[in-house]
Enzyme design. Structure first.
Site, PDB file in Angstrom:
ATOM      1  N   CYS A   1       8.874 -11.281   0.559  1.00 65.33           N
ATOM      2  CA  CYS A   1       8.408 -10.138   1.332  1.00 65.33           C
ATOM      3  C   CYS A   1       9.561  -9.272   1.820  1.00 65.33           C
ATOM      4  O   CYS A   1       9.323  -8.269   2.501  1.00 65.33           O
ATOM      5  CB  CYS A   1       7.553 -10.583   2.515  1.00 65.33           C
ATOM      6  SG  CYS A   1       8.421 -11.662   3.681  1.00 65.33           S
TER       7      CYS A   1
ATOM      8  N   GLN B   1      -2.826 -13.856   3.675  1.00 68.11           N
ATOM      9  CA  GLN B   1      -2.416 -12.491   3.368  1.00 68.11           C
ATOM     10  C   GLN B   1      -3.396 -11.482   3.963  1.00 68.11           C
ATOM     11  O   GLN B   1      -4.613 -11.647   3.857  1.00 68.11           O
ATOM     12  CB  GLN B   1      -2.325 -12.297   1.851  1.00 68.11           C
ATOM     13  CG  GLN B   1      -1.193 -13.048   1.198  1.00 68.11           C
ATOM     14  CD  GLN B   1       0.154 -12.404   1.426  1.00 68.11           C
ATOM     15  OE1 GLN B   1       0.250 -11.258   1.879  1.00 68.11           O
ATOM     16  NE2 GLN B   1       1.216 -13.129   1.106  1.00 68.11           N
TER      17      GLN B   1
ATOM     18  N   CYS C   1       3.832   2.188  11.395  1.00 69.08           N
ATOM     19  CA  CYS C   1       3.878   2.825  10.076  1.00 69.08           C
ATOM     20  C   CYS C   1       5.094   3.739   9.993  1.00 69.08           C
ATOM     21  O   CYS C   1       5.296   4.574  10.867  1.00 69.08           O
ATOM     22  CB  CYS C   1       2.617   3.655   9.819  1.00 69.08           C
ATOM     23  SG  CYS C   1       1.121   2.662   9.654  1.00 69.08           S
TER      24      CYS C   1
END
Length: 366
Positions: A324, A205, A100
């Site tokens: 993406c 997904q 992250c």
């Protein structure tokens, strides 16, 4: 994203290493890749864990004295952005889990930063000035938190078998008890009552709201009419092709590089034709007959020139490009523009909260 990040080969350093050097920096704009750009004595410094407008102390993590740019982590915030928050995950931050890169940012502002990146890539690589809005999609738990949405998670393993994540651009492991992005349950491989066959290790997904959001954006953008022909490239297990067929498109042709996924697509989209193999190679072998609609859902590097040229040779009424990576999207949009196709609409979705990743659906038409 939240899976263990892939370590990259270290960049060749020019000059004496400056890793570990501490810099006091005024942080500039966000850039593609999960960092912001600062300047030190004229040199670009790509800083993670910072926000535009902040003043930070950063430690250099990669670079040499003669390099054009350095990489760094913000380790102390001297002047904080109003959008800065305490990361909810104890493993997020400098010298920790590399999955992250936006946990220090309030979720609404994460979307604003992502929108700025998409707009900048389209401006720089495609010459387009586009207002971009990144839309939330349902599926976070609790709603809007940016957490517990990842329905498929992979962990690295410590020598004693414990869970771990990798540091950014490194093989080094960070032992973790849990990833706060992991969803409480796997996602069903279904949409609007349709069950899709997917291999146990196949692609679907990972955000539970992604299939509905992307299919709706593609169908809204293409506005398929009964009897129109459709070509679904990088088709996966046939998610988009199925709903184009349900909208009355015929024939529907799918091309997918993964043979297992292609086999599943034949069963998921009854009546459609599936071709397994490299998309560019398959298109080169197929007759370049006209087609009304095309869906492109390429991997991160984009469709690229050979596929784009094969698509425009078939003179589609409209193309839906599902991307993406905003830089790859912008490069493909520029290639389409050479052949008279302009981007008529763009939607962007926050399918990967707490990371710099997102998904876009661009509609291209003559």
């Amino acid at each position: 994203m939240s899976r263990p990040s892939r370590a990259r080969a270290p960049r060749r350093v020019r000059g004496a290493s400056v890793v570990g050097r501490r810099l006091e920096l005024d942080v500039g704009p966000v850039a593609h890749g999960g960092f912001c750009v600062a300047r030190h004595e004229g040199r670009a410094v790509f800083v993670r864990h910072a926000l535009p407008g902040e003043r930070v102390v950063a430690t250099v993590t990669e670079g040499g004295a003669d390099d054009r740019f350095w990489r760094a982590d913000a380790v102390e915030v001297l002047t904080a952005s109003p959008h800065r928050v305490t990361p909810p995950c104890p493993y997020a931050g400098p010298d920790a889990c590399g999955g992250c890169d936006l946990q220090h940012v309030a979720v609404p502002h994460q979307r604003e930063l992502k929108a700025a990146v998409v707009a900048e890539q389209l401006r720089r690589l495609a010459g387009l000035d586009v207002a971009v809005v990144v839309e939330p999609v349902p599926g976070d738990t609790p709603a809007g938190s940016g957490l517990h949405w990842r329905t498929r998670q992979r962990y690295a393993r410590t020598p004693d078998g414990g869970r771990a994540m990798r540091k950014h651009r490194s093989h080094d492991l960070v032992p973790v008890e849990e990833c706060l992005l992991e969803a409480p349950a796997p996602a069903p491989h279904s949409l609007h009552g349709v069950e899709f066959e997917v291999a146990a290790d196949g692609f679907w997904q990972v955000h539970p709201g992604a299939p509905e959001a992307l299919v709706a954006a593609v169908l809204d953008g293409l506005a398929p009419r009964p009897g129109e022909s459709a070509l679904d490239l990088f088709a996966g297990v046939g998610l988009f092709a199925r709903f184009l067929a349900d909208a009355g498109c015929t024939p529907v042709v799918m091309v997918e590089g993964d043979r297992t996924a292609s086999a599943h697509s034949e069963r998921n989209v009854p009546g459609a034709t599936a071709h397994a193999g490299d998309v560019a190679t398959v298109l080169a072998r197929m007759p370049a007959d006209p087609v009304d609609l095309v869906v492109l859902d390429p991997p991160r590097e984009g469709a690229k020139r050979q596929v784009v040229e094969a698509v425009v040779a078939r003179r589609p009424r409209a193309v839906a490009h599902v991307a993406c990576d905003p830089a790859a999207l912008a490069r493909d949009v520029a290639l389409f523009a050479v052949h008279g196709y302009r981007m008529t609409s763009l939607r962007a979705f926050d399918l990967f909260p707490m990371t710099h990743h997102l998904e876009c659906v661009a509609i291209l038409a003559t």
